[in-house]
Design a protein around this motif. Structure first.
Motif, mmCIF file in Angstrom:
data_model
loop_
_atom_site.group_PDB
_atom_site.id
_atom_site.type_symbol
_atom_site.label_atom_id
_atom_site.label_comp_id
_atom_site.label_asym_id
_atom_site.label_seq_id
_atom_site.Cartn_x
_atom_site.Cartn_y
_atom_site.Cartn_z
ATOM 1 N N UNK A 15 19.598 26.302 15.581
ATOM 2 C CA UNK A 15 19.932 24.839 15.624
ATOM 3 C C UNK A 15 18.652 23.874 16.121
ATOM 4 N N UNK A 16 17.965 24.503 16.922
ATOM 5 C CA UNK A 16 16.896 23.487 17.779
ATOM 6 C C UNK A 16 15.871 23.602 16.510
ATOM 7 N N UNK A 17 15.470 24.525 16.001
ATOM 8 C CA UNK A 17 14.491 24.392 15.039
ATOM 9 C C UNK A 17 15.015 23.597 13.774
ATOM 10 N N UNK A 18 16.312 23.636 13.422
ATOM 11 C CA UNK A 18 16.733 22.701 12.337
ATOM 12 C C UNK A 18 16.618 21.329 12.857
ATOM 13 N N UNK A 19 16.970 21.109 13.985
ATOM 14 C CA UNK A 19 17.174 19.895 14.428
ATOM 15 C C UNK A 19 15.415 19.254 14.334
ATOM 16 N N UNK A 20 14.534 19.818 15.012
ATOM 17 C CA UNK A 20 13.197 19.384 14.981
ATOM 18 C C UNK A 20 12.496 19.392 13.532
ATOM 19 N N UNK A 21 12.820 20.291 12.763
ATOM 20 C CA UNK A 21 12.233 19.969 11.343
ATOM 21 C C UNK A 21 12.638 18.973 10.436
ATOM 22 N N UNK A 22 14.236 18.766 10.656
ATOM 23 C CA UNK A 22 14.655 17.612 9.909
ATOM 24 C C UNK A 22 14.287 16.437 10.594
ATOM 25 N N UNK A 63 11.456 15.785 11.764
ATOM 26 C CA UNK A 63 10.233 15.525 11.212
ATOM 27 C C UNK A 63 10.178 15.021 9.579
ATOM 28 N N UNK A 64 11.106 15.561 8.840
ATOM 29 C CA UNK A 64 11.325 15.240 7.674
ATOM 30 C C UNK A 64 11.813 13.280 7.422
ATOM 31 N N UNK A 65 12.812 13.182 8.440
ATOM 32 C CA UNK A 65 13.345 11.937 8.277
ATOM 33 C C UNK A 65 12.196 10.921 8.608
ATOM 34 N N UNK A 66 11.344 11.268 9.892
ATOM 35 C CA UNK A 66 10.297 10.581 10.102
ATOM 36 C C UNK A 66 9.195 10.184 8.835
ATOM 37 N N UNK A 67 9.076 11.390 8.218
ATOM 38 C CA UNK A 67 8.036 11.097 7.009
ATOM 39 C C UNK A 67 8.601 10.472 5.680
#
Length: 411
Positions: free
Chosen positions: A14-21, A23-27
């Motif tokens: 869940x931590x990896x999902x939250x961090x990567x998603x 990042x996608x939203x910021x992009x």
């Protein structure tokens, strides 16, 4: 200890999902700029223009870039549900929600007895490898429907059939999920749902099936397997062009039609192989439905005249379902697909200018990405054939001493 380990693994996931998603939203919201061309323009320009036409009760008949089945209108219109945001922002939020739905479905499946959470890890890792393009196309929404259909397949064939038909009316390819379906309920409900949706759209909105003509007239896209032939030819004096055509960057010029026909022939061979496999298959394990769907979509993606980056989202979703099952033989092909995702984000959008120019870097990236897809397709097809054809494996014979004890027990 096992419970503690499971909780720790879920916390990391869940931590990896939250961090990567995040990042996608910021992009996609352009807080940070992702390298290469702007991938969000499809939403802010093309989808938004379609939205305005669809709101008037008709399909965009004058726009050749509309190449989707009629239910795609629902995905394009869906940002209206998030009415307090502008269209583009609402679309990104809904794409994020679809991503979350897939994760929850995979976790629900993976935490059941006899299943694995590694399928959820495939999704968590695979999506960000493709970059912000995932949230700037509606394919993640279609993938959510397909994942739900496959996970429902074993216990609820009627639900699988209905979801598969709905997915196919969104973007055609989910029809391939039925390639290993054996229960009549799946096929019956797929036919009923597809018929009802087709009739409803045909009556309610003019031009529901104009997309068939637009798809037929497409050429060879620069990222496709066939496009590699023309990239190499271009380096040796071929005088064709690379232009925006039918909504994608395609080759135009001599021999392009021949290359396109070659791609169609490969797709026909893939269909023939799937038909042959279906006739020969004898062993259907719980994971076979997902394995066969993964192989079928791999085949038709790899041989397509168009291999857009968002197509890899489909493969990641199906690969994740495969690896929810302990017995799936698709681990190596799934690994190759994940590697292809990384190569994909490099060729689009990071270094897409090199791909369009057909220079050494662009052609190398395409050789790597498409080579990985070809290898994954061949290995996945081989694994599916070996795991399902031939006679069922005989039950193990107990040792002589154990057999003697069994025969001596009173009845």
């Amino acid at each position: 200890m096992e419970t503690t380990g499971t909780r720790r693994s879920l916390a990391w996931l869940l931590a990896v999902w939250g961090l990567t998603r995040t990042a996608l939203l910021l992009f996609v919201f352009k807080v940070y700029v992702f390298p290469g061309p702007d991938v969000t323009s499809d939403v802010s320009v093309i989808y938004h223009d379609w939205y305005e036409v669809l709101r008037a009760g008709t399909f965009p008949l004058d726009d050749v870039t509309w190449q989707y089945p009629p239910a795609a209108a629902l995905a394009v219109l869906s940002p209206a549900l998030v009415f307090w945001l502008d269209y583009t922002s609402a679309f990104f939020v809904l794409a994020f929600c679809a991503d979350l739905v897939v994760l929850l479905l995979l976790l629900y499946a993976g935490l059941r007895p006899g299943r694995l959470v590694r399928g959820a890890w495939v999704w968590v890792v695979g999506v960000p490898l493709l970059g912000p393009t995932v949230y700037a196309r509606y394919d993640v929404m279609v993938t959510a429907v397909a994942v739900a259909a496959l996970l429902a397949g074993a216990r609820r064939p009627a639900l699988m059939g209905a979801l598969t038909a709905f997915g196919a009316m969104l973007k055609v390819w989910p029809v391939l999920l039925l390639v290993a379906a054996r229960r009549r309920g799946a096929w019956l409900w797929a036919a009923l749902t597809a018929g009802a949706l087709a009739l409803g759209f045909a009556v309610a909105m003019p031009g529901a099936f104009a997309f068939l003509t637009f798809q037929r007239d497409r050429g060879t896209e620069v990222e496709s397997l066939g496009g590699l032939v023309l990239h190499v030819a271009r380096q040796h004096g071929w005088d064709g062009q690379v232009l925006l055509n039918y909504g994608s960057v395609e080759f135009l010029g001599p021999y392009v039609d021949a290359v396109s026909r070659g791609a169609l022939a490969l797709s026909a061979l893939a269909f023939g192989w799937l038909l042959l496999w279906r006739l020969w298959a004898r062993r259907f394990a719980p994971h076979t439905l997902a394995d066969a769907a993964f192989v079928a979509v791999l085949m038709f993606t790899t041989t397509s005249r168009v291999i857009s980056p968002q197509y890899l989202v489909w493969l990641v979703g199906l690969a994740a379902v495969c690896l929810c099952f302990r017995g799936s033989p698709m681990r190596l092909p799934v690994g190759l697909v994940l590697a292809a995702c990384l190569a994909t984000v490099l060729e689009f959008p990071v270094w897409f200018a090199h791909v369009v120019a057909s220079d050494a870097l662009g052609v190398t990236l395409l050789f790597v990405r498409n080579g990985l897809l070809v290898a994954a397709t061949v290995l996945a097809a081989r694994a599916l054939w070996r795991s399902t054809t031939g006679r069922p494996e005989p039950l193990p014979v107990p040792p002589p001493a154990e057999r003697a004890r069994e025969t001596s027990l009173p009845s």
